[in-house]
Design an enzyme around this catalytic site. Structure first.
Site, PDB file in Angstrom:
ATOM      1  N   HIS A  17       0.853  -1.192   0.000  1.00  0.00           N
ATOM      2  CA  HIS A  17       0.000   0.000   0.000  1.00  0.00           C
ATOM      3  C   HIS A  17       0.890   1.243   0.000  1.00  0.00           C
ATOM      4  CE1 HIS A  17      -3.786   2.074   1.936  1.00  0.00           C
ATOM      5  NE2 HIS A  17      -3.124   2.911   1.135  1.00  0.00           N
ATOM      6  N   HIS A  19       1.150   4.787  -2.488  1.00  0.00           N
ATOM      7  CA  HIS A  19       0.725   5.584  -3.654  1.00  0.00           C
ATOM      8  C   HIS A  19       1.986   6.239  -4.183  1.00  0.00           C
ATOM      9  CE1 HIS A  19      -3.569   5.345  -2.476  1.00  0.00           C
ATOM     10  NE2 HIS A  19      -3.037   5.228  -1.270  1.00  0.00           N
ATOM     11  N   HIS A 197      -9.585   0.906  -1.064  1.00  0.00           N
ATOM     12  CA  HIS A 197      -9.533   1.585   0.228  1.00  0.00           C
ATOM     13  C   HIS A 197     -10.928   1.517   0.848  1.00  0.00           C
ATOM     14  CE1 HIS A 197      -5.779   3.170  -1.199  1.00  0.00           C
ATOM     15  NE2 HIS A 197      -5.633   4.037  -0.210  1.00  0.00           N
ATOM     16  N   GLU A 200     -11.053   3.620   6.146  1.00  0.00           N
ATOM     17  CA  GLU A 200      -9.987   4.535   6.592  1.00  0.00           C
ATOM     18  C   GLU A 200     -10.691   5.638   7.384  1.00  0.00           C
ATOM     19  OE1 GLU A 200      -8.017   6.684   3.428  1.00  0.00           O
ATOM     20  OE2 GLU A 200      -6.368   7.338   4.723  1.00  0.00           O
ATOM     21  N   ASP A 278       1.793   4.086   2.704  1.00  0.00           N
ATOM     22  CA  ASP A 278       0.729   4.913   2.108  1.00  0.00           C
ATOM     23  C   ASP A 278       1.306   6.051   1.258  1.00  0.00           C
ATOM     24  OD1 ASP A 278      -1.936   5.433   1.546  1.00  0.00           O
ATOM     25  OD2 ASP A 278      -2.414   6.326   3.481  1.00  0.00           O
ATOM     26  N   ASP A 279       1.655   7.170   1.879  1.00  0.00           N
ATOM     27  CA  ASP A 279       2.218   8.338   1.171  1.00  0.00           C
ATOM     28  C   ASP A 279       3.437   8.817   1.954  1.00  0.00           C
ATOM     29  OD1 ASP A 279      -0.015   8.907  -0.898  1.00  0.00           O
ATOM     30  OD2 ASP A 279      -1.077   8.648   0.995  1.00  0.00           O
TER      31      ASP A 279
HETATM   32  N1  ADE Z   1      -4.629   8.688  -2.065  1.00  0.00           N
HETATM   33  C1  ADE Z   1      -3.400   8.785  -1.581  1.00  0.00           C
HETATM   34  N2  ADE Z   1      -3.372   8.458  -0.274  1.00  0.00           N
HETATM   35  C2  ADE Z   1      -4.634   8.129   0.061  1.00  0.00           C
HETATM   36  C3  ADE Z   1      -5.258   7.704   1.259  1.00  0.00           C
HETATM   37  N3  ADE Z   1      -4.577   7.544   2.398  1.00  0.00           N
HETATM   38  N4  ADE Z   1      -6.582   7.483   1.239  1.00  0.00           N
HETATM   39  C4  ADE Z   1      -7.280   7.651   0.117  1.00  0.00           C
HETATM   40  N5  ADE Z   1      -6.748   8.049  -1.025  1.00  0.00           N
HETATM   41  C5  ADE Z   1      -5.433   8.288  -1.059  1.00  0.00           C
HETATM   42 ZN    ZN Z   2      -3.796   4.739   0.545  1.00  0.00          ZN
END
Ligand code: ADE
Ligand code: ZN
Length: 336
Positions: A17, A19, A197, A200, A278-279
């Site tokens: 996971h 992005h 997703h 969350e 994630d990011d």
């Molecule tokens: N796009 C990038 N990060 C995300 C996240 N945590 N939740 C939903 N969309 C995303």
């Molecule tokens: Zn994500």
């Protein structure tokens, strides 16, 4: 004897996971803006980083989509992904399944070919030069329409061999998985792997929809599943993997402190939870930072750490040969 945190950093693991647009570090955003002759609304790298104070998912997404606007050419996509692979490999990630958001780019006039070929060549390079396995998963932006998702799938099909699956991301609340039931039915016909997703920020009902309407093979995040005991039992019964992202949950205020993070409860409930970044450029850390901070905040044991790494291998979309290879690498690292 090494501590649980030291063990976590040293062992091989899979990241499921991430992005890729969320791996764009401020330094690279500035370098790409300069290379492409673009002006940024921030005076410096430090000023941009200082803007990373998020209150929820949407406050992050607004900055994340703005950051991605510096990506124009195939080399930009390649360089972004290559920078991620170098960092992931340094954290002993041996397999990575990378999300990308084509609509963020095609809506700005960047051709689908530019996006996918730039990312795919970086995956190829990671396989060759870093000895890791790497795959792409195309994500549909759920705040856009079903029609837009269908058009995106159509535009990506000439490059079908470059991605293994599809996902669903962006603003969750108000955009339930069922909005995309027909798109995902088509994706299943095309033998694409399915993730989404869910849970969350959205309620447990969205996780039920991801399972039953989209027929997902993993749930991305899924932390709100704990609010519904029947759902937890069903996730355990199906051995449905959850790709959990602790630092993301902290930075987007899903939890107010890492000591409150549900990771330990998910593991104790017998769920197939995994650790992911994630990011990472926006949330303060890549794979090992997520592992170490979670281990320390929740006082996870060495057994918990090993379970998390095993879960990541189990939940990967790899063939059985590669799964056995990664399992052997993990076993060797644990006993060594
Ligand atoms: N796009 C990038 N990060 C995300 C996240 N945590 N939740 C939903 N969309 C995303
Ligand atoms: Zn994500």
């Amino acid at each position: 004897m090494t501590t649980a945190a030291e063990l976590a950093t040293a062992i091989p693991k899979a990241e499921l996971h991430i992005h890729i647009e969320g791996s764009l570090e401020p330094e690279l955003i500035f370098a790409l803006a300069e290379r492409n002759g673009l002006a940024l609304p921030y005076a410096s790298v430090e000023a941009l980083r200082a803007a990373y104070a998020f209150t929820d998912l949407q406050s992050f997404l607004d900055i994340y989509y703005a950051g991605a606007s510096v990506l124009l050419h195939e080399a930009d996509f390649h360089d972004m992904a290559w920078a991620y692979f170098l960092r992931a490999r340094a954290d002993n990630v041996v397999h990575s399944e990378v999300f990308f958001d084509p609509q963020t780019h095609t809506s700005r006039g960047v051709p689908m070919a530019t996006v996918i070929q730039g990312l795919a060549s970086a995956c190829e390079r990671a396989r060759g030069e870093l000895g890791m396995s790497a795959e792409l998963i195309l994500c549909f932006l759920r705040h856009l329409s079903e029609e837009d998702a269908f058009a995106t799938l159509e535009a990506a099909l000439p490059y079908r061999s470059h991605f293994i699956g599809v996902g669903l991301d962006s603003s969750e609340v108000g955009h339930p998985p069922s909005k995309f039931s027909r798109v995902f039915a088509r994706c299943r016909e095309l033998d694409l792997r399915i993730v989404a997703h869910a849970g969350e920020e959205g309620p447990p009902d969205y996780i039920w929809e991801a399972l039953n309407d989209l027929k997902t093979e993993r749930i991305d995040h899924g932390v709100r599943s704990l609010e519904d005991p029947k759902l937890v039992a069903e996730l355990a019964r199906r051995r449905m993997p959850l790709t959990v992202c602790p630092l993301s949950n902290l930075k987007l205020c899903v939890v107010s402190d890492l000591t409150d993070h549900p990771m330990k409860r998910l593991l104790d409930a017998g769920l197939c939870a995994t650790v992911n970044s994630d990011d990472p450029a926006y949330f303060g850390g890549y794979m090992n930072a997520n592992f170490v901070q979670t281990v320390q905040a929740l006082q996870l044991s060495r057994e918990d750490v090993i379970t998390l790494a095993r879960n990541s291998i189990e939940a990967s979309f790899v063939n059985e040969t590669r799964r056995e290879e990664m399992t052997a690498m993990l076993d060797a690292a644990i006993s060594g």
